[in-house]
Scaffold this active site. Structure first.
Site, PDB file in Angstrom:
ATOM      1  N   ASP A 337       0.839  -1.304   0.092  1.00 28.01           N
ATOM      2  CA  ASP A 337       0.198  -0.031  -0.014  1.00 28.01           C
ATOM      3  C   ASP A 337       0.951   1.321   0.010  1.00 28.01           C
ATOM      4  O   ASP A 337       1.901   1.374   0.484  1.00 28.01           O
ATOM      5  CB  ASP A 337      -0.705  -0.109   1.284  1.00 28.01           C
ATOM      6  CG  ASP A 337      -1.768   1.098   1.353  1.00 28.01           C
ATOM      7  OD1 ASP A 337      -2.698   1.114   0.297  1.00 28.01           O
ATOM      8  OD2 ASP A 337      -1.722   1.873   2.263  1.00 28.01           O
ATOM      9  N   GLU A 366       1.608  -0.071  -4.878  1.00 26.36           N
ATOM     10  CA  GLU A 366       0.634   0.864  -5.312  1.00 26.36           C
ATOM     11  C   GLU A 366       1.268   2.109  -5.585  1.00 26.36           C
ATOM     12  O   GLU A 366       1.704   2.959  -4.600  1.00 26.36           O
ATOM     13  CB  GLU A 366      -0.397   1.115  -4.140  1.00 26.36           C
ATOM     14  CG  GLU A 366      -1.400   2.105  -4.621  1.00 26.36           C
ATOM     15  CD  GLU A 366      -2.453   2.380  -3.282  1.00 26.36           C
ATOM     16  OE1 GLU A 366      -3.625   2.853  -3.681  1.00 26.36           O
ATOM     17  OE2 GLU A 366      -1.885   2.566  -2.106  1.00 26.36           O
TER      18      GLU A 366
END
Length: 625
Positions: A337, A366
Site C-alpha cells: 500500500d 501501489e
C-alpha cells in the site's frame, strides 16, 4: 504423603510463605517483558542478522547475554528505557531454543526462551504470482461471515454493527476459507486480501489499513493460526495468497504509539503536517526540499502515523516483520500500500531485503501516478530511475494509466483522435518505458475506486469488453470481488458504497450469489462469462508471456494479437453502436497463413482470410487455426 510429611521440620505456615514468595517472584520475572518482536525466528535465513525488540518497564537497564554460543553483534538502547534492541548472528545456528539472560548490577533479573524454528522445504525459492495468474481482490469484512463468534471482541474497540455502512460487518478468514471453491471456479488463481492485521481504531476500522499490531491477525477476522490455515487451504487448491502490506504508516492505536521506542520511529513535525500527496516531487529535479519532505514525511491522515524508514531501527523492524509473515504464513506475494509515500531509499532497502531472501517473490506496489514514465520509475531496474542513480527493486507496479483509460473508453461511443479505444492504444504505446510490462498489475477498479459496473451503468456488454481487455492484454489481471455478479457502487456516496457485503456471505441473506442456484439470472450471466474467460486464460501461454502487436484503432474498433511460437490469439473490440465489418488484409503480418479463428466465448468459428463482422459493443477472442 504431603510435603510437610516429607520435611517434618518445616512448618505449614513457612511453606505457605515460601510458596507465595516464589509465586510473586515469578510474576515479577514474567512482568519484565511485555513484548518480544519478532516473537520467534527461523534458522538458515539468507541474512543471518536478527534484531530482536524486547519491551518492558525499564528493560534497558539490563545487560543481555544469550546461550548456545551465539554472538550478540549489537545492543541498541534509545531514549526510552522500556526498549532494548538486541542483534544476534544466526549464521550456521540450527533450529533450536535459545535463552536470553538479563542482568542488572551483575545479578540475574530474568531469562527468556527464544525459538529459532525450522523453515519449510524450499522456502527461499517459493514460487510467487506472475502473469499466468488472475488475482481476486476481496475485503474480508465485506466478503463472508464464516464465524459469528468473533464478530465482536473484548480486546478491540469497535463492535459488530452490520447496520452501519462504515462499521464492522463480521466478514472473516473463515468466510474466505468456506468460499475458496467459488473463487477457484471463477478462474482466479491468486487472492489479494486487504490487510488482516489488527486495527483497533474506535471506528471505521474494517478496512484495517490503520494497523495496531502487525504481528497479530485482527481477532474479529480470526487468529494467526486461522491465517496460516487459509494459506494451507488455498495451496491445496493451487491458489496463491498475497498479503496487503503497509510500509508507510500504522494506526494511531498501534501499541508503540502509546510508548514510542524513539521519537525518530515515526516522522513528526512541530505541528501536525499531512502529506501533500504530490509524489512526483520525488523524481522532480526542480522540486523544493520542503515539498519533498512533506510528501515523504507528512502523515497520510491524522489517525495514521507516518513510519520513518530513514531510521535504521524502524526499517529493520519492518523488513523482519515482512519476512516473518512470509515464512510463518507461507505467503506467495505482497501488494504494498502507498508504496511511494515512503522514503525512497528506505523502501528500496525494504524491498531488496525481502527479495534477497526470496528471489522469486513478487511484490506489487501501489504507485498511483498519472503517467507511464512516473510509474515506470518505480519498477525494478528502471532506466528512467537510473538517470538519478535510483533503483526501487520493486518487481511490479499497479497500472493506473490503463485503469484511467479503461474506465472511460467504453462510454465513448464515437471514436476520434483522442476518444474511444485509441486511449487503450495510446496507453500501450508507452510500454517501452517499463523494464517489464508483463509484470504490471492491471485492473479496472479496486477498493478505492468507483465500481466498474457503476461506471458503465450495469451494461454487461461494456463489462465484457473491460474484462476481455484485462484477460488478454499484457500484465496480471486483478478482479474486484462482486463485479463478477454485477455488483455496482458509487464512490461519490462514500467508500462503503463500493465495499458492499457480498450477497450470500451472511446467514439470512436472501440472495446467495456463491452458488449457481442462489444467483439471479442476471448474476449468472455476469459470472458465467467471467468464469469462462478466466478459466480459458489459465491455459494460454501466449497470453501469459507472449508478444503483443496492436493496430491503430479505426472507427472505434481495436484489434490486437497475443502470440508465441505455438499459438496466436486475435482480439477484436467494437466500441461503437454499429455493426462493423473488419477487413483482415490489414492484419496479414499476424494472421499469416491462418484460415479460421474460434471465438473463446461463443465457440463459433470465423473465417479470417477476408472479413470479420463484429456486433456493436462487443468483443471477439479468436484462437487462430
Amino acid at each position: 504423603m504431603n510435603k510437610t510429611d516429607q520435611f517434618p521440620f518445616i512448618s505449614r505456615s513457612f511453606l505457605k510463605k515460601i510458596t507465595l514468595f516464589l509465586f510473586f517472584m515469578s510474576l515479577t520475572v514474567n512482568a519484565q517483558i511485555d513484548k518480544i518482536e519478532p516473537p520467534f525466528w527461523y534458522a538458515g535465513m539468507h541474512n543471518p542478522e536478527l534484531q530482536i525488540l524486547f519491551y518492558g518497564k525499564d528493560i534497558a537497564q539490563n545487560q543481555v547475554t544469550v546461550s548456545n554460543g551465539i554472538k550478540i553483534t549489537n545492543v541498541k538502547r534509545t531514549e526510552n528505557p522500556n526498549y532494548i534492541f538486541v542483534t544476534i548472528d544466526t549464521k550456521k545456528v540450527a533450529a533450536s531454543d535459545l535463552v536470553f539472560t538479563f542482568k542488572s548490577k551483575n545479578k540475574e533479573t530474568f531469562t527468556h526462551k527464544y525459538s529459532l524454528r525450522k523453515r519449510r522445504e524450499n522456502s527461499a525459492l517459493r514460487k510467487s504470482f506472475d502473469s499466468s495468474d488472475m488475482m481476486y481482490l476481496l475485503m474480508p469484512d465485506r466478503f463472508a461471515n464464516g464465524n459469528r463468534t468473533n464478530d465482536s471482541q473484548n480486546s478491540t474497540q469497535e463492535k459488530y454493527n452490520r447496520e452501519l455502512p462504515g462499521g464492522r460487518h463480521g466478514g472473516d478468514i473463515e468466510g474466505i476459507i468456506k468460499n475458496l471453491d467459488y473463487i477457484a471456479e471463477l478462474g482466479a488463481t491468486t487472492i489479494w486480501s486487504t490487510p488482516l492485521c489488527e486495527d483497533n481504531d474506535a471506528k471505521y476500522s474494517y478496512h484495517t489499513y490503520g494497523q495496531s499490531d502487525v504481528y497479530k491477525i485482527d481477532p474479529r477476522f480470526g487468529t494467526n493460526a486461522d491465517y496460516v490455515r487459509l494459506a494451507a487451504e488455498m495451496h491445496k487448491r493451487d491458489l496463491k495468497l498475497v498479503m496487503d502490506y503497509v510500509t508507510n504508516h500504522w494506526g494511531i492505536e498501534h501499541w508503540m504509539m502509546k510508548d514510542l521506542p524513539t521519537k525518530e520511529w515515526i516522522n513528526q513535525f512541530e505541528t501536525y503536517t499531512q502529506t501533500n500527496h504530490k509524489r512526483s516531487v520525488i523524481h522532480d529535479t526542480n522540486a523544493s526540499e520542503i515539498d519533498k519532505k512533506i510528501t515523504i514525511d507528512g502523515w497520510f491522515v491524522p489517525s495514521m502515523p507516518d513510519l520513518n524508514l530513514k531510521n535504521p531501527l524502524t526499517l529493520k523492524y519492518l523488513i523482519q516483520n515482512a519476512i516473518w509473515w512470509i515464512e510463518y504464513a507461507d505467503l506467495d506475494g505482497f501488494r504494498v500500500d502507498t508504496y511511494n509515500y515512503s522514503d525512497p531509499q528506505g523502501i528500496a532497502k525494504w524491498t531488496k531485503s525481502v527479495t534477497d531472501e526470496y528471489p522469486n517473490f513478487n511484490i506489487v506496489g501501489e504507485v498511483w501516478m498519472q503517467s507511464q514514465a512516473q510509474m515506470a520509475y518505480w519498477q525494478k531496474d528502471s532506466k528512467i530511475a537510473a538517470i538519478q542513480d535510483y533503483n526501487s527493486y520493486l518487481p511490479s507496479v499497479m497500472d493506473f494509466t490503463l485503469y484511467e483509460a479503461a474506465t472511460k473508453v467504453f462510454n465513448e461511443d464515437d471514436g476520434s483522435w483522442d476518444k474511444g479505444l485509441v486511449k487503450l492504444y495510446d496507453n500501450f504505446t508507452n510500454d517501452f518505458l517499463y523494464p517489464n510490462s508483463n509484470n504490471l498489475l492491471i485492473f479496472v477498479e479496486n477498493h478505492d475506486t468507483n465500481r466498474i459496473n457503476q461506471t458503465y451503468g450495469n451494461d454487461i456488454r461494456k463489462y465484457k469488453m473491460a474484462m476481455t481487455l484485462m484477460a488478454t492484454t499484457r500484465g496480471i489481471p486483478q478482479l474486484y470481488y462482486g463485479s463478477e455478479i454485477g455488483m455496482a457502487g458509487d464512490k461519490d456516496k462514500g467508500d462503503a458504497a463500493i465495499r458492499l457485503d457480498f450477497p450470500g456471505g451472511w446467514e439470512g441473506d436472501k440472495n446467495n450469489a456463491f452458488t449457481k442456484e442462489g444467483r439471479t439470472p442476471g448474476q449468472n450471466e455476469y459470472f458465467d462469462f467471467t468464469a469462462k474467460l478466466f478459466q480459458w486464460r489459465k491455459t494460454k501461454a501466449a497470453i501469459h508471456s507472449g508478444k503483443m502487436t496492436h493496430y491503430i484503432p479505426e472507427n472505434n474498433t481495436y484489434i490486437y494479437f497475443r502470440y508465441n511460437a505455438n499459438e496466436t490469439v486475435m482480439v477484436l473490440m467494437n466500441n461503437s453502436n454499429e455493426t462493423k465489418t473488419v477487413n483482415t488484409k490489414r492484419f496479414k503480418e499476424n494472421i499469416k497463413d491462418f484460415k479460421t479463428g474460434k471465438d473463446v466465448i461463443s465457440e463459433l468459428t470465423f473465417d479470417v482470410t477476408n472479413e470479420i463482422i463484429i456486433e456493436p459493443k462487443s468483443v471477439l477472442i479468436l484462437e487462430l487455426k
